[in-house]
Design an enzyme around this catalytic site. Structure first.
Site, PDB file in Angstrom:
ATOM      1  N   ASN A   9      90.317  68.409  48.777  1.00 19.12           N
ATOM      2  CA  ASN A   9      91.000  67.888  47.600  1.00 19.12           C
ATOM      3  C   ASN A   9      91.241  66.397  47.831  1.00 19.12           C
ATOM      4  O   ASN A   9      92.110  66.020  48.603  1.00 19.12           O
ATOM      5  CB  ASN A   9      92.332  68.640  47.424  1.00 19.12           C
ATOM      6  CG  ASN A   9      93.178  68.091  46.300  1.00 19.12           C
ATOM      7  OD1 ASN A   9      92.719  67.260  45.509  1.00 19.12           O
ATOM      8  ND2 ASN A   9      94.417  68.532  46.211  1.00 19.12           N
ATOM      9  N   LYS A  11      92.415  64.298  45.865  1.00 16.18           N
ATOM     10  CA  LYS A  11      93.580  63.826  45.094  1.00 16.18           C
ATOM     11  C   LYS A  11      93.239  62.507  44.378  1.00 16.18           C
ATOM     12  O   LYS A  11      92.101  62.323  43.954  1.00 16.18           O
ATOM     13  CB  LYS A  11      94.798  63.686  46.008  1.00 16.18           C
ATOM     14  CG  LYS A  11      95.056  64.959  46.824  1.00 16.18           C
ATOM     15  CD  LYS A  11      96.382  64.966  47.502  1.00 16.18           C
ATOM     16  CE  LYS A  11      96.517  66.200  48.361  1.00 16.18           C
ATOM     17  NZ  LYS A  11      97.813  66.332  48.992  1.00 16.18           N
ATOM     18  N   HIS A  95      98.388  73.228  41.968  1.00 16.30           N
ATOM     19  CA  HIS A  95      98.683  72.571  43.243  1.00 16.30           C
ATOM     20  C   HIS A  95     100.170  72.203  43.256  1.00 16.30           C
ATOM     21  O   HIS A  95     100.738  71.883  42.206  1.00 16.30           O
ATOM     22  CB  HIS A  95      97.805  71.320  43.391  1.00 16.30           C
ATOM     23  CG  HIS A  95      97.908  70.712  44.751  1.00 16.30           C
ATOM     24  ND1 HIS A  95      98.956  69.899  45.104  1.00 16.30           N
ATOM     25  CD2 HIS A  95      97.109  70.809  45.846  1.00 16.30           C
ATOM     26  CE1 HIS A  95      98.788  69.518  46.369  1.00 16.30           C
ATOM     27  NE2 HIS A  95      97.680  70.054  46.843  1.00 16.30           N
ATOM     28  N   GLU A  97     101.679  69.646  44.031  1.00 16.00           N
ATOM     29  CA  GLU A  97     101.974  68.322  43.442  1.00 16.00           C
ATOM     30  C   GLU A  97     101.986  68.399  41.919  1.00 16.00           C
ATOM     31  O   GLU A  97     102.792  67.743  41.257  1.00 16.00           O
ATOM     32  CB  GLU A  97     100.951  67.288  43.950  1.00 16.00           C
ATOM     33  CG  GLU A  97     101.209  66.944  45.423  1.00 16.00           C
ATOM     34  CD  GLU A  97      99.993  66.515  46.210  1.00 16.00           C
ATOM     35  OE1 GLU A  97      98.956  66.186  45.605  1.00 16.00           O
ATOM     36  OE2 GLU A  97     100.074  66.522  47.445  1.00 16.00           O
ATOM     37  N   GLU A 167      99.554  77.356  50.264  1.00 22.82           N
ATOM     38  CA  GLU A 167      99.837  76.014  50.762  1.00 22.82           C
ATOM     39  C   GLU A 167     101.346  75.812  50.862  1.00 22.82           C
ATOM     40  O   GLU A 167     101.989  75.435  49.860  1.00 22.82           O
ATOM     41  CB  GLU A 167      99.260  74.962  49.807  1.00 22.82           C
ATOM     42  CG  GLU A 167      97.762  75.041  49.645  1.00 22.82           C
ATOM     43  CD  GLU A 167      97.192  73.677  49.274  1.00 22.82           C
ATOM     44  OE1 GLU A 167      96.351  73.180  50.006  1.00 22.82           O
ATOM     45  OE2 GLU A 167      97.631  73.106  48.252  1.00 22.82           O
ATOM     46  N   GLY A 173     100.500  67.322  53.700  1.00 26.01           N
ATOM     47  CA  GLY A 173     100.571  65.881  53.937  1.00 26.01           C
ATOM     48  C   GLY A 173     101.650  65.458  54.920  1.00 26.01           C
ATOM     49  O   GLY A 173     101.979  64.283  55.027  1.00 26.01           O
ATOM     50  N   SER A 213      97.962  70.297  56.102  1.00 27.95           N
ATOM     51  CA  SER A 213      97.687  69.550  57.333  1.00 27.95           C
ATOM     52  C   SER A 213      96.632  70.211  58.221  1.00 27.95           C
ATOM     53  O   SER A 213      96.750  70.210  59.448  1.00 27.95           O
ATOM     54  CB  SER A 213      98.985  69.314  58.103  1.00 27.95           C
ATOM     55  OG  SER A 213      99.875  68.525  57.331  1.00 27.95           O
TER      56      SER A 213
HETATM   57  C1  PEP Z   1      96.659  69.638  49.840  1.00 23.82           C
HETATM   58  O1  PEP Z   1      97.153  68.712  49.228  1.00 23.82           O
HETATM   59  O2  PEP Z   1      96.163  70.590  49.240  1.00 23.82           O
HETATM   60  C2  PEP Z   1      96.698  69.587  51.291  1.00 23.82           C
HETATM   61  C3  PEP Z   1      96.524  70.694  51.933  1.00 23.82           C
HETATM   62  O3  PEP Z   1      96.938  68.339  51.860  1.00 23.82           O
HETATM   63  P1  PEP Z   1      96.917  67.995  53.423  1.00 23.82           P
HETATM   64  O4  PEP Z   1      95.700  68.655  54.025  1.00 23.82           O
HETATM   65  O5  PEP Z   1      96.870  66.530  53.491  1.00 23.82           O
HETATM   66  O6  PEP Z   1      98.174  68.571  54.001  1.00 23.82           O
END
Ligand code: PEP
Length: 251
Positions: A9, A11, A95, A97, A167, A173, A213
């Site tokens: 992703n 973003k 997601h 976010e 997630e 992040g 992460s």
């Molecule tokens: C995400 O935003 O879906 C995500 C998993 O981000 P990150 O891998 O940076 O934690």
């Protein structure tokens, strides 16, 4: 056998030119990999260009978000047909976010998931608890609520086509990954919820990704768990070497 997927992703990162550089690097490293399915989700502005660059590759492309209407006065939004005709096979929905910053509800995710499925896109439906929800012992309650709402009244055949991404918000992040055991516990719980609703045969077929992460150094431990079928990757999907290391942890 469940389909394994490693999805990136991007973003709101990468201009068209930057995206092309990233995708060329990725093609060199994992362009021929078919298992897991390697998927990239660039910003809308780069979809067509990246899709063109991927013509001679197995890497697939997805959207990060979608509106449920076919077309119309929805400034800034994008429809399923637009994603499809830009070369997308998948779309990320709900997601954390989008839920936190754009007030996307389970109900909205549910409507979008149904629209995506009827248009022929695979929805990747994201769920996950906040740190506070985890620390107050509410992880399962939150996941059950989000899944129940987001997947409400999906038919059996639609459920089989749908991908779920667990997630945990506290791991996105932040550099704090759930341990393989923490992630597996929730993935097992999600599969049990699916089995209760759709029966174990269908539950066994649903791909459940972990996100939060994920890096080359922790991917193999996560992928070794029975109910973890791949990853949804944010930060580490922005560099070809980093993303390829995650893909290669599953090959
Ligand atoms: C995400 O935003 O879906 C995500 C998993 O981000 P990150 O891998 O940076 O934690």
């Amino acid at each position: 056998m469940r389909q394994k997927i490693v999805a990136g992703n991007w973003k709101m990162n990468k201009t068209v030119v930057e995206g092309r550089v990233l995708i060329e690097g990725l093609k060199d490293l994992v362009g021929k990999v078919t298992d897991p399915v390697v998927l990239v989700c660039p910003p809308f502005t780069a979809l067509t260009e990246i899709a063109m660059s991927l013509k001679d590759s197995e890497i697939r492309i997805g959207g990060q978000h979608m509106h449920e209407a076919d077309s119309g006065a929805f400034t800034g939004e994008i429809a399923a047909e637009m994603l499809l005709t830009s070369g997308c096979s998948h779309v990320i929905l709900g997601h954390s976010e989008r839920r936190a910053l754009f007030s996307e509800t389970d109900e909205a995710v549910n409507i979008k998931a149904k629209k995506a499925l009827s248009a022929g896109l695979v929805p990747i439906v994201c769920v996950g608890e906040t740190l506070e929800e985890r620390e107050t012992g509410n992880t399962e309650k939150v996941i059950e609520g989000q899944l129940g709402g987001s997947l409400d009244s999906l038919s059996e055949s639609d459920m089989k086509k749908t991908v779920i991404a667990y997630e945990p918000v506290w791991a996105i992040g932040t550099g704090k990954t759930a341990t393989p055991e923490q992630a597996e516990e929730v993935h097992g719980f999600i599969r049990k919820l699916l089995a209760d609703k759709y029966g174990s045969k269908i539950a066994e077929e649903v791909t459940i990704l972990y996100g939060g992460s994920v890096k080359g150094s922790n991917a193999a431990g996560l992928f070794a768990k029975e109910n973890i079928d791949g990853a949804l990757v944010g930060g580490a999907s922005l560099k070809a070497d980093d993303f390829a290391a995650i893909v290669n942890a599953m090959v």
